[in-house]
Scaffold this motif. Structure first.
Motif, PDB file in Angstrom:
ATOM      1  N   TRP A 133     -43.652 -39.299  -4.572  1.00 21.31           N
ATOM      2  CA  TRP A 133     -43.728 -39.892  -3.234  1.00 21.31           C
ATOM      3  C   TRP A 133     -45.168 -40.214  -2.857  1.00 21.31           C
ATOM      4  O   TRP A 133     -45.424 -41.174  -2.132  1.00 21.31           O
ATOM      5  N   ARG A 168     -38.400 -40.892   4.267  1.00 27.81           N
ATOM      6  CA  ARG A 168     -38.465 -39.807   3.280  1.00 27.81           C
ATOM      7  C   ARG A 168     -37.784 -38.536   3.785  1.00 27.81           C
ATOM      8  O   ARG A 168     -37.267 -37.761   3.025  1.00 27.81           O
ATOM      9  N   SER A 169     -37.774 -38.333   5.082  1.00 29.87           N
ATOM     10  CA  SER A 169     -37.266 -37.064   5.651  1.00 29.87           C
ATOM     11  C   SER A 169     -35.802 -36.897   5.459  1.00 29.87           C
ATOM     12  O   SER A 169     -34.939 -37.597   5.606  1.00 29.87           O
ATOM     13  N   PRO A 177     -47.126 -39.830   5.500  1.00 32.11           N
ATOM     14  CA  PRO A 177     -45.996 -39.733   4.568  1.00 32.11           C
ATOM     15  C   PRO A 177     -46.144 -38.595   3.555  1.00 32.11           C
ATOM     16  O   PRO A 177     -45.141 -38.022   3.123  1.00 32.11           O
ATOM     17  N   ILE A 215     -42.418 -44.800   6.516  1.00 34.70           N
ATOM     18  CA  ILE A 215     -42.245 -44.161   5.198  1.00 34.70           C
ATOM     19  C   ILE A 215     -41.874 -42.681   5.382  1.00 34.70           C
ATOM     20  O   ILE A 215     -40.981 -42.168   4.717  1.00 34.70           O
ATOM     21  N   ALA A 216     -42.588 -42.006   6.286  1.00 34.75           N
ATOM     22  CA  ALA A 216     -42.328 -40.590   6.519  1.00 34.75           C
ATOM     23  C   ALA A 216     -40.901 -40.365   7.017  1.00 34.75           C
ATOM     24  O   ALA A 216     -40.213 -39.450   6.571  1.00 34.75           O
ATOM     25  N   THR A 224     -46.444 -43.910  -1.680  1.00 34.52           N
ATOM     26  CA  THR A 224     -47.256 -44.059  -0.470  1.00 34.52           C
ATOM     27  C   THR A 224     -48.505 -44.887  -0.742  1.00 34.52           C
ATOM     28  O   THR A 224     -48.849 -45.783   0.031  1.00 34.52           O
ATOM     29  N   SER A 271     -39.914 -32.030   0.015  1.00 34.23           N
ATOM     30  CA  SER A 271     -39.860 -31.880  -1.445  1.00 34.23           C
ATOM     31  C   SER A 271     -39.632 -30.440  -1.859  1.00 34.23           C
ATOM     32  O   SER A 271     -40.052 -29.512  -1.180  1.00 34.23           O
ATOM     33  N   SER A 301     -43.403 -35.787   2.808  1.00 35.03           N
ATOM     34  CA  SER A 301     -42.982 -35.486   1.442  1.00 35.03           C
ATOM     35  C   SER A 301     -43.138 -33.998   1.154  1.00 35.03           C
ATOM     36  O   SER A 301     -42.265 -33.381   0.542  1.00 35.03           O
ATOM     37  N   GLU A 334     -41.863 -34.122  -7.274  1.00 31.91           N
ATOM     38  CA  GLU A 334     -41.401 -34.940  -6.147  1.00 31.91           C
ATOM     39  C   GLU A 334     -42.555 -35.337  -5.237  1.00 31.91           C
ATOM     40  O   GLU A 334     -42.656 -36.478  -4.801  1.00 31.91           O
TER      41      GLU A 334
END
Length: 139
Positions: A86, A138-139, A69, A134-135, A90, A77, A73, A82
């Motif tokens: 993140w 976040r994308s 993740p 999570i990754a 995580t 980011s 990020s 940021e």
């Protein structure tokens, strides 16, 4: 002296930003891993030095679970703040995953301390699966 090419100018402008973002992300990775090691009841580094494979697998899963993740990020980011925010999310999620697997297996720290690879493998699977989610989120 001739003017540098646009590629060289772009590199010169972007390289400091690259160094800052990558550097901050690596610092977050190691700080988060250190925090994780401090907060888990078993002492991974000591166990690894004693040859405990389950502890090594578990800690390797922690690093992957944090790095996946964090890399997403870093990619998404636009600034260091940021990335840091993140990174904190995580770490919190990965600590929660440890607790959830511990609740499922009852006595996860003891099992890893005893070298139980099945417990370490399940923990790593849970960490990597969560990291991928999570990754993607976040994308």
């Amino acid at each position: 002296m001739p003017t540098p090419s646009p590629e060289i100018q772009a590199f010169a402008a972007g390289f400091p930003v690259f160094l800052m973002h990558a550097g901050v992300t690596v610092v977050i990775l190691f700080a988060a891993a250190a925090l994780y090691v401090l907060l888990t009841p078993h002492k991974e580094i000591t166990l690894i030095r004693e040859g405990n494979t389950a502890a090594a697998v578990s800690l390797g899963g922690v690093l992957l679970g944090l790095a996946i993740p964090l890399s997403a990020s870093l990619r998404a980011s636009t600034n260091v703040i940021e990335i840091g925010l993140w990174g904190a999310v995580t770490v919190v999620v990965q600590l929660l995953i440890f607790r959830l697997v511990d609740m499922l297996l009852h006595g996860l720290p003891r099992r890893i301390q005893d070298g139980e690879m099945s417990a370490a493998a399940l923990l790593v699977g849970a960490k990597i699966a969560t990291a991928l989610i999570i990754a993607a989120a976040r994308s």
